[in-house]
Design an enzyme around this catalytic site. Structure first.
Site, short mmCIF file in Angstrom:
data_model
loop_
_atom_site.label_atom_id
_atom_site.label_comp_id
_atom_site.label_asym_id
_atom_site.label_seq_id
_atom_site.Cartn_x
_atom_site.Cartn_y
_atom_site.Cartn_z
CD GLU A 164 -2.88 -1.04 -0.09
OE1 GLU A 164 -3.22 0.06 -0.57
OE2 GLU A 164 -3.22 -2.12 -0.60
CD1 TRP A 167 -1.54 -0.03 -3.72
CD2 TRP A 167 -2.05 1.15 -5.57
NE1 TRP A 167 -2.22 -0.85 -4.60
CE2 TRP A 167 -2.55 -0.15 -5.73
CE3 TRP A 167 -2.24 2.07 -6.60
CZ2 TRP A 167 -3.23 -0.56 -6.88
CZ3 TRP A 167 -2.93 1.67 -7.75
CH2 TRP A 167 -3.40 0.38 -7.88
CD1 TRP A 195 -17.76 15.14 -17.08
CD2 TRP A 195 -18.44 13.65 -15.57
NE1 TRP A 195 -16.76 14.21 -16.93
CE2 TRP A 195 -17.15 13.28 -16.02
CE3 TRP A 195 -19.09 12.85 -14.62
CZ2 TRP A 195 -16.49 12.16 -15.53
CZ3 TRP A 195 -18.41 11.73 -14.15
CH2 TRP A 195 -17.14 11.39 -14.59
CG ASN A 230 -8.34 3.18 0.65
OD1 ASN A 230 -8.16 4.12 -0.12
ND2 ASN A 230 -8.38 1.91 0.24
CD1 TRP A 248 -12.96 12.38 -13.35
CD2 TRP A 248 -11.29 13.18 -12.10
NE1 TRP A 248 -11.93 12.74 -14.19
CE2 TRP A 248 -10.90 13.22 -13.47
CE3 TRP A 248 -10.38 13.64 -11.15
CZ2 TRP A 248 -9.65 13.71 -13.89
CZ3 TRP A 248 -9.14 14.11 -11.55
CH2 TRP A 248 -8.78 14.14 -12.91
CD1 TRP A 271 -9.95 12.27 -5.59
CD2 TRP A 271 -12.03 11.89 -6.31
NE1 TRP A 271 -10.81 12.54 -4.55
CE2 TRP A 271 -12.09 12.32 -4.97
CE3 TRP A 271 -13.22 11.58 -6.97
CZ2 TRP A 271 -13.31 12.46 -4.29
CZ3 TRP A 271 -14.43 11.72 -6.28
CH2 TRP A 271 -14.47 12.15 -4.96
C1 FAD Z 1 -10.81 9.09 -3.83
C2 FAD Z 1 -9.56 8.88 -3.02
C3 FAD Z 1 -8.76 9.98 -2.68
C4 FAD Z 1 -7.57 9.80 -1.95
N1 FAD Z 1 -6.82 10.89 -1.61
C5 FAD Z 1 -5.66 10.72 -0.91
C6 FAD Z 1 -4.86 11.84 -0.53
O1 FAD Z 1 -5.14 13.00 -0.86
N2 FAD Z 1 -3.75 11.60 0.22
C7 FAD Z 1 -3.36 10.33 0.58
O2 FAD Z 1 -2.34 10.17 1.25
N3 FAD Z 1 -4.10 9.27 0.21
C8 FAD Z 1 -5.23 9.41 -0.50
N4 FAD Z 1 -5.98 8.31 -0.84
C9 FAD Z 1 -5.44 6.95 -0.59
C10 FAD Z 1 -5.82 6.30 0.75
O3 FAD Z 1 -7.20 6.40 0.97
C11 FAD Z 1 -5.09 6.91 1.94
O4 FAD Z 1 -3.71 6.98 1.68
C12 FAD Z 1 -5.29 6.02 3.19
O5 FAD Z 1 -6.65 5.90 3.49
C13 FAD Z 1 -4.55 6.65 4.36
O6 FAD Z 1 -4.82 5.96 5.53
P1 FAD Z 1 -3.66 5.15 6.27
O7 FAD Z 1 -2.47 6.00 6.44
O8 FAD Z 1 -4.28 4.55 7.49
O9 FAD Z 1 -3.36 4.01 5.19
P2 FAD Z 1 -2.63 2.60 5.33
O10 FAD Z 1 -3.58 1.58 4.79
O11 FAD Z 1 -2.10 2.38 6.68
O12 FAD Z 1 -1.45 2.69 4.26
C14 FAD Z 1 -0.15 3.22 4.59
C15 FAD Z 1 0.21 4.32 3.62
O13 FAD Z 1 0.23 3.81 2.29
C16 FAD Z 1 -0.26 4.80 1.37
N5 FAD Z 1 -1.51 4.33 0.75
C17 FAD Z 1 -2.41 3.47 1.25
N6 FAD Z 1 -3.41 3.25 0.35
C18 FAD Z 1 -3.11 4.01 -0.72
C19 FAD Z 1 -3.75 4.23 -1.98
N7 FAD Z 1 -4.88 3.58 -2.33
N8 FAD Z 1 -3.17 5.08 -2.86
C20 FAD Z 1 -2.02 5.71 -2.55
N9 FAD Z 1 -1.36 5.55 -1.37
C21 FAD Z 1 -1.91 4.71 -0.46
C22 FAD Z 1 -0.56 6.05 2.20
O14 FAD Z 1 0.56 6.89 2.16
C23 FAD Z 1 -0.78 5.48 3.60
O15 FAD Z 1 -0.53 6.41 4.62
C24 FAD Z 1 -7.18 8.48 -1.56
C25 FAD Z 1 -8.00 7.40 -1.91
C26 FAD Z 1 -9.18 7.59 -2.62
C27 FAD Z 1 -10.03 6.40 -2.98
#
Ligand code: FAD
Length: 365
Positions: A164, A167, A195, A230, A248, A271
């Site tokens: 993750e 990602w 849209w 997430n 979006w 997005w």
């Molecule tokens: C529509 C949408 C918008 C989002 N906008 C952002 C945003 O502006 N900033 C942001 O940091 N994340 C964003 N995310 C990705 C993700 O939702 C968050 O990174 C995550 O929820 C952060 O929580 P966590 O630190 O507990 O994640 P954990 O699950 O603990 O993951 C650890 C780290 O991995 C990275 N990560 C995890 N999932 C993703 C993912 N799907 N994509 C990219 N990186 C990821 C993050 O840096 C996160 O802190 C978005 C997701 C969606 C669906």
């Protein structure tokens, strides 16, 4: 600095690898996550971690004269809308390290199975710390590997978590190689998607008043705490794009204004991913049903009840679809639909068909 006899070298602390270092066999950037992750795993981070062995650079003996930060009155008071945000986060490097240690000591083994459950605390919540550079992905990578090597956590859990984090690297690569990522769909035909212009619908989504509890709970979590789980980000984004047919970019703009982890690469790539117009995107025709998603990932309704106190007394059976509850059940729960909580602003089944029609239009164009 050279003149002063000091050799300066700079390193990218915000990524494990520079975007151009993770490349395909033919030397180009990846458009698909799985092979990107495979390569990143193989090559690993650019260097070993310096911290905590780095030596401290002595600062000035005396602090320069300055205003007191509190005198600037930057924090909101009337009303103090930041109160709950402040309670939820400890900004700074120490707060970030504590969060990482807490996660690695308590939650990581539940991460693979539990990361989709917004009613539980199974994810790291490191995103704001990463966004503000209070912790580096290298620190996260190293600490996770150390735990794994010490036999303290399973390989599966550790690799799922690091994938993750990868990602995030992938999103940065997409942004680096596609500078229009925040504005323009990577799949160009999506620019012609039919849209709708719907300012009222957009407002209802922003305020968490769509009548779909899982969507509304997510939007209120965002407003109150600056963060959203997430899985719920995916549900609310799908709702805005596919049920409401609002571009979006409008959703990304609201997230940008309200998230404490707002990150241009992650936000734009995610997005686009939900909209189905990005690299390695979820297919456009995967349209989340907010009622079934709610039932699956918040099975007891605890998450909804936390953020929608007006539904607190509603039994589990109806918590994700209050409009299906009989009148006596609503009365007993002190709910007056249309007054204390809205009716659904849109019929999901109709909206789904409409979204697919729009998709067929651009596909055949
Ligand atoms: C529509 C949408 C918008 C989002 N906008 C952002 C945003 O502006 N900033 C942001 O940091 N994340 C964003 N995310 C990705 C993700 O939702 C968050 O990174 C995550 O929820 C952060 O929580 P966590 O630190 O507990 O994640 P954990 O699950 O603990 O993951 C650890 C780290 O991995 C990275 N990560 C995890 N999932 C993703 C993912 N799907 N994509 C990219 N990186 C990821 C993050 O840096 C996160 O802190 C978005 C997701 C969606 C669906």
């Amino acid at each position: 600095m050279k003149g002063a006899g000091v050799n300066v070298e700079t390193f990218n602390g915000s990524l494990l690898r520079e975007p151009w270092e993770v490349k395909t066999g033919s030397g180009g950037p990846y458009r698909v996550f799985t092979p990107f992750w495979k390569t990143l795993k193989e090559i690993g981070p650019a260097r070993a971690q310096l911290w905590p062995n780095s030596r401290k650079i002595a600062g000035p003996q005396k602090n320069p004269k300055s205003d007191k930060l509190s005198d600037w009155g930057l924090l909101p008071t009337k009303p103090n809308w930041a109160n709950e945000i402040a309670q939820n986060w400890t900004p700074g490097e120490q707060g970030a390290r504590d969060r990482l240690n807490h996660f690695l000591n308590n939650n990581i083994d539940d991460y693979s199975a539990g990361r989709d459950r917004p009613d539980k605390e199974f994810t790291s919540k490191l995103s704001p710390h990463l966004a503000f550079g209070e912790i580096s992905p290298l620190q996260i990578w190293t600490a996770t590997y150390d735990k794994m090597a010490g036999g303290n956590i399973s390989d599966e859990a550790a690799m799922k978590f690091l994938s993750e984090v990868a990602w995030r690297e992938f999103s940065y690569s997409l942004l680096f190689f596609n500078e229009n990522l925040p504005e323009k769909p990577l799949r160009e035909n999506f620019a012609d998607y039919p849209w709708r212009d719907d300012p009222e619908g957009l407002k209802a989504w922003q305020l968490g008043l769509t009548g779909y509890p899982i969507v509304d709970a997510g939007m209120r979590q965002l407003w109150r705490t600056g963060w959203m789980h997430n899985r719920v980000r995916m549900i609310v984004a799908s709702f805005l794009i596919k049920d409401q047919l609002i571009p979006w970019q409008e959703g990304a703009a609201w997230f940008w204004d309200t998230l404490v982890d707002a990150d241009l690469a992650n936000n734009s790539a995610s997005w686009q991913w939900v909209a189905g117009c990005g690299a390695d995107a979820s297919p456009y025709f995967r349209i989340f049903n907010p009622v079934t998603q709610g039932g699956k990932f918040d099975p007891d309704g605890d998450y909804v009840r936390e953020f929608l106190p007006e539904l607190k007394k509603l039994p589990k059976k109806y918590i994700h679809a209050p409009w299906k509850a009989p009148e006596d059940v609503l009365q007993a729960a002190d709910i007056k639909l249309g007054k204390t909580y809205p009716f659904p602003i849109i019929d999901h089944a109709m909206a789904r068909e409409r979204a697919l029609e729009g998709y067929n239009e651009i596909r055949s164009a």
